[in-house]
Design an enzyme around this catalytic site. Structure first.
Site, mmCIF file in Angstrom:
data_model
loop_
_atom_site.group_PDB
_atom_site.id
_atom_site.type_symbol
_atom_site.label_atom_id
_atom_site.label_comp_id
_atom_site.label_asym_id
_atom_site.label_seq_id
_atom_site.Cartn_x
_atom_site.Cartn_y
_atom_site.Cartn_z
ATOM 1 N N GLY A 285 0.834 -1.206 0.000
ATOM 2 C CA GLY A 285 0.000 0.000 0.000
ATOM 3 C C GLY A 285 0.863 1.248 0.000
ATOM 4 C CB SER A 286 0.039 4.639 1.260
ATOM 5 O OG SER A 286 -1.275 4.550 0.772
ATOM 6 C CB THR A 287 4.748 1.974 3.120
ATOM 7 O OG1 THR A 287 4.257 0.734 2.638
ATOM 8 C CG2 THR A 287 4.223 2.222 4.521
#
Lengths: 576, 375
Positions: A285-287
């Site tokens: 995801g966003s990491t």
């Protein structure tokens, strides 16, 4: 009877011309007696040699026990398997000499009585089984491996003939489940079956010097405690966490939950023995936007001063890329990162291009298994073929699954000045140079530090703040794939951070598998709500241990250092 | 009770007592006694290991010991002529039995050496050995006294027959001892020295042939020459036993080699003696063997009859050689050769065969007036 033939025609060599019968017999006896003396002499020599040899082997034989009194030999306890210690010498695995009980059934006089009394002392044994073993027609049966000294004493006290002990070694893990996935465990015959025990099996066998790991048991404990607490609080299925030295790649702590007791590995299920830190690969995801932004900045396709329009979701083929919290406007690059805009990230990645992204991720080591001293290493799952849509989804962390270790190690390279190190579980010598490859420029790394700090100060990662330690990081919330579709309610929530952001020394990662929001998080189970606080608390607790002193975060110098112009078109904002 | 015989006693026993070699008799009795002691020490461990009652071997051996003593004494009562007759009969019977083992004998440890007669297993070779020594002595003496008699040829044919049967068993230890003793007797009978050299060479060839023909012989000799090659475990263990025993031994029953060595009650009993009873007992054993052989040969020197000389020294050489070979191989002076230690090792046939031999030696070396008593 003694009539002799004339010997004139047949000279008999045995006779020396004796003519008379009496003379011949005498002559024969004379020869016989003389030769008998020789025979007797040979026998005498033979017996003398045997006697001398007897004295030699009984009293002077070399290479065996000395007949001379001397100091008793000091018993050196040579273990079959070396110890494993953490970076400070704390024992993580060792071998204990134990006694194992066996029987020679032929020498057991009364099997029934022996079985009855034995079971009284060792209640965990089954009487019927012991009796069957003692009545077996064999000369050797194991009754119980690895007795404690107390048990051995008790069995000895029974005085049952036919029972014997054999010295054995038993592997002991004093910290139990705390380092279970890293250190691993051994089988009943002391062969390494998992973790370090298996990876270094040959070196540990007969090793006299302990194997020193990069782990710090204190940090491991803190990470374990904080992750366990979060896992309980958010009723998560599992959790993983890492503390990595940003400048050397040494793993100081790695936790995978649920875990198991390596002293009884058989009692644990497969789920517990699974190391989520290295063997598990996840769409993060966003990491992942850390790498997208760093890539774009390093490639020069984006700068901190420009931005992308994130007003409308992107529709491509049958997919729609939308933001989690849509701002519905043009966003600067820092804003894209801070608000974690998927639309912005996707557009940034498109500007770099598919090949550029592949190259960049390859350089970070995200497209092949992590190289670390564990047998349990997962292989990343990358799209094939790698289309434009994949480039866009990978930009915000979907479509490429990597292990938490790879995520943390990649983050370390982004913040430490751009040098990627090989992660390791072995302690590095302080004087030896750490090999590494430059993956982004130091300038890009510096910009990324400011952006990561921005996320904690102003964006989704506020919960990771640990006052005084200048935490920076990025949240990630991925929907887990289930039965061919992403599940909105099954999340993988994470936060990867580093501190202090002026010169990051440690990368801390926390990841929760399917957490559930509660009242305190207003029902949210996203990375910012469930994982970021774990990282914040871990940093708060480990910073004093690793010698990072708190600073005044409001000092003008630090404000200046982390200044980010959010609105490239004139809307300036000092961010700290 | 024996000493109550008066010097003037002319009864058979009285006469015997004053003419027999009482020193040899005492030495033999001592050997039999020590043999009993060592059987007690060594055999229970072996019996237990192969799953028999601990005292299996002890009971059997102790049943034979008085019998053996009786044989020694009763045979020693005989006159030389009777000894010769007895030897011929025993030789013929046991040679037949020896041939029978090849057909009817059960195979034990890869060899057919035994015959089961009325529940008792008999090893005919143990009886062939002493009887053949006496028969050969007779033949050599006969030709020496009367050249027209083909005694040497007969002795040679018999030797080939006996040795051949022993090799077929196979019992290579005895197949080596019997020709050696035969050669020794031939030597005493006045064999010319060139012939001595030739026959010695022939014997050496026999040994070399055995080396190449029998794998285990080769491995034992290789092993002796270089102990690091192959499995010298047994003899190394035996040597350690002597070392553990030291001067006085670890004490009866305190030994450990008997738990390890497969033939602790027979071939390796000397090592058990060394470990449990120490150097002094071992030296006493060597001294007793030396006493019997050397004193016997000294007595033979005083005899005036060639047959008596050859027969007695042949029997003594057999006894001495067997003891020397056993002790020397246990001590790694020579390559390992499975051979029993006379009167000490377990074995009923061996015990009775030796009793017969020593009884004959005693009978032959009794003091007699002149040679006329013989023939």
């Amino acid at each position: 009877m003694m009539g002799r033939r004339p010997t004139a025609l047949h000279p008999n060599p045995w006779e020396n011309g004796g003519l008379r019968l009496e003379g011949a017999a005498k002559q024969a006896m004379e020869t016989g007696r003389n030769r008998l003396l020789i025979t007797g002499f040979l026998f005498a020599v033979g017996f003398l040699m045997v006697g001398l040899r007897l004295v030699e082997v009984s009293l002077f034989q070399e290479g065996t026990e000395s007949r001379l009194a001397g100091p008793p030999p000091t018993a050196t306890f040579q273990m079959e398997r070396g110890d494993i210690v953490d970076r400070n010498g704390v024992l993580l695995a060792t071998s204990l000499a134990t006694a194992s009980l066996y029987a020679d059934p032929a020498r057991v006089l009364d099997a029934k009585d022996a079985a009855r009394r034995l079971v009284q002392v060792l209640p965990e044994l089954s009487k019927a089984e012991v009796l069957a073993k003692l009545q077996a027609k064999r000369r050797f049966v194991w009754l119980r491996r690895n007795l404690t000294p107390r048990q051995q004493y008790a069995v000895n006290r029974l005085g049952i003939p036919g029972l014997y002990f054999r010295r054995e070694e038993r592997r002991v893990y004093p910290h139990g489940r705390l380092v279970a996935h890293l250190v691993g465990f051994t089988g009943v015959d002391n062969n390494g079956l998992a973790g370090i025990e298996r990876y270094f099996d040959d070196a540990l066998r007969g090793g006299t010097t302990p194997l020193t790991l990069s782990l710090d048991i204190r940090i491991q404990h803190i990470l374990h405690a904080e992750l366990s607490r979060a896992m309980t609080e958010y009723e998560a299925l599992g959790a993983a966490g890492l503390v990595l030295d940003a400048s050397t790649g040494e793993v100081l702590a790695m936790v995978s939950l649920p875990d198991f007791d390596p002293n009884q590995p058989g009692a644990a299920g497969d789920e517990a023995r699974f190391n989520r830190g290295t063997l598990g690969v996840y769409e993060m995801g966003s990491t992942f936007k850390i790498f997208t932004v760093a890539m774009a900045l390093d490639a020069g396709t984006a700068t901190l001063d420009n931005g992308y329009d994130a007003t409308e979701p992107i529709r491509i083929a049958r997919f729609t890329i939308r933001d989690f919290k849509p701002q519905r406007r043009w966003l600067s690059v820092p804003e894209i990162f801070m608000y974690s805009s998927n639309i912005g990230a996707a557009k940034m990645a498109l500007d770099v291009g598919t090949t550029g992204q592949q190259e960049f991720l390859e350089r970070l080591g995200f497209l092949r298994p992590a190289r670390i001293e564990l047998p349990e290493v997962g292989t990343p799952i990358a799209p094939s073929p790698w289309r434009e849509i994949n480039t866009m989804t990978i930009a915000f962390g979907y479509g490429l699954a990597i292990s938490p270790l790879q995520l943390a190690n990649g983050t370390a390279a982004i913040v430490n000045g751009g040098v990627l190190h090989r992660p390791t579980l072995l302690k590095r010598r302080p004087d030896e140079p750490v090999p590494g490859t430059q993956v982004i420029s130091p300038r890009t790394s510096e910009k990324m530090r400011r952006l990561l700090r921005l996320v904690v100060l102003e964006g989704t990662g506020k919960n990771a703040a640990a006052p005084g330690y200048l935490v920076g990081g990025k949240t990630g919330t991925a929907e887990k794939m289930g039965a061919g579709a992403y599940l909105e309610k099954a999340l993988l929530s994470s936060f990867v951070g580093a501190f202090p952001m002026t010169d990051p020394r440690y990368v801390v990662l926390a990841l929760l598998d399917e957490p559930h929001g509660n009242e305190r998080t207003f029902g949210y189970a996203t990375g910012g709500w469930v994982a970021a606080p774990v990282v914040g608390r871990v940093i708060e607790r480990i910073a004093p241990l690793v010698g990072v002193a708190p600073v005044d975060e409001d000092s003008p110098e630090l404000r200046e250092a982390f200044y980010v112009n959010l609105d490239a078109r004139g809307r300036n904002l000092a961010s700290f | 009770m024996m000493t109550t015989f008066a010097r003037t006693d002319t009864s058979i026993l009285g006469h015997w007592w004053w003419t027999v070699d009482r020193w040899t008799l005492a030495a033999l009795t001592a050997l039999i006694g020590i043999g009993a002691l060592l059987t007690l020490a060594a055999s229970p461990a072996v019996a237990e290991r192969i799953g028999l009652q601990p005292f299996h071997f002890v009971y059997r051996q102790f049943a034979f010991l008085p019998l053996a003593l009786a044989v020694v004494i009763s045979v020693s009562l005989l006159s030389p002529r009777a000894v010769r007759r007895l030897a011929v009969i025993v030789f013929l019977v046991s040679l037949t039995l020896l041939a029978l083992t090849l057909i009817a004998g059960p195979e034990i440890k890869g060899a057919r050496r035994w015959l089961v007669v009325a529940g008792l297993s008999v090893q005919p070779s143990e009886f062939v050995k002493p009887a053949f020594a006496v028969v050969a002595a007779w033949m050599f003496a006969a030709q020496r006294m009367d050249d027209s008699f083909p005694g040497n040829t007969i002795a040679g044919v018999l030797l080939i027959l006996v040795t051949g049967l022993l090799i077929l068993q196979p019992d290579l230890g005895m197949a080596a001892v019997v020709p050696t003793v035969w050669f020794g007797q031939f030597f005493l009978a006045g064999l010319p020295l060139p012939w001595v050299a030739l026959l010695a060479l022939l014997g050496l060839c026999g040994l070399v042939a055995a080396y190449f023909a029998f794998g285990h012989v080769a491995s034992r000799i290789d092993n002796f020459l270089d102990p690091s090659v192959g499995d010298s475990y047994q003899v190394t263990t035996a040597l350690k036993a002597f070392n553990k025993g030291g001067l006085f031994g670890r004490g009866p029953g305190e030994g450990t080699v008997k738990e390890i060595l497969p033939d602790a009650h027979s071939d390796f009993i000397f090592a058990v003696a060394g470990e449990e009873f120490g150097l002094f007992l071992c030296l006493l054993l060597v001294a007793l063997f030396a006493l019997v052989v050397l004193r016997g040969l000294t007595r033979v020197l005083q005899q005036n009859d060639l047959f008596v000389l050859l027969a007695a020294s042949g029997l003594l050489a057999q006894f001495g050689l067997q003891g020397l070979i056993n002790m020397a191989s246990t001590l790694r002076l020579i390559p390992t050769k499975g051979m029993t230690l006379p009167f000490i090792s377990y074995g009923g046939s061996s015990l009775l065969g030796l009793a017969l031999a020593m009884g004959m030696v005693l009978a032959l070396t009794r003091r007699r007036v002149g040679a006329g008593g013989l023939l």
